[in-house]
Design an enzyme around this catalytic site. Sequence first.
Site, PDB file in Angstrom:
ATOM      1  N   ASP A   4      12.076  13.785  27.747  1.00  0.00           N
ATOM      2  CA  ASP A   4      12.915  14.512  28.540  1.00  0.00           C
ATOM      3  C   ASP A   4      13.586  15.708  27.804  1.00  0.00           C
ATOM      4  O   ASP A   4      13.783  16.890  28.145  1.00  0.00           O
ATOM      5  CB  ASP A   4      14.137  13.643  29.245  1.00  0.00           C
ATOM      6  CG  ASP A   4      13.481  12.750  30.479  1.00  0.00           C
ATOM      7  OD1 ASP A   4      12.252  13.172  30.732  1.00  0.00           O
ATOM      8  OD2 ASP A   4      14.101  12.064  31.027  1.00  0.00           O
ATOM      9  N   GLU A  30       3.761  17.777  30.672  1.00  0.00           N
ATOM     10  CA  GLU A  30       4.263  18.754  29.613  1.00  0.00           C
ATOM     11  C   GLU A  30       3.488  20.069  29.980  1.00  0.00           C
ATOM     12  O   GLU A  30       3.457  20.921  28.754  1.00  0.00           O
ATOM     13  CB  GLU A  30       4.028  18.145  28.178  1.00  0.00           C
ATOM     14  CG  GLU A  30       2.382  18.189  28.029  1.00  0.00           C
ATOM     15  CD  GLU A  30       1.267  17.177  28.350  1.00  0.00           C
ATOM     16  OE1 GLU A  30       0.321  17.212  28.009  1.00  0.00           O
ATOM     17  OE2 GLU A  30       1.824  16.513  29.010  1.00  0.00           O
TER      18      GLU A  30
END
Length: 77
Positions: A4, A30
């Site tokens: 995160d 991602e």
Amino acid sequence: PGGDAILAMTGRILSAHMRTTDLIGRMGGEEFALLMPHTGLDGATALSERLRMAVAEACAVVDGVSIRVTASLGVAE
């Protein structure tokens, strides 16, 4: 928490380098996509290299541990 932090850091870097006319989207995981409607191939390639270097130079800290990542970018016109 580490993932995160890296995603948030990457988002901040992308936002800092983009113009108000550009769009940034997270595709999933991602992966991010950047849409730069007023940028040609040469400009997009140059920006991609600047973004790659900015991500590699950045560092996220989670629970006192520094995390560094690299990025690979592709450009299409």
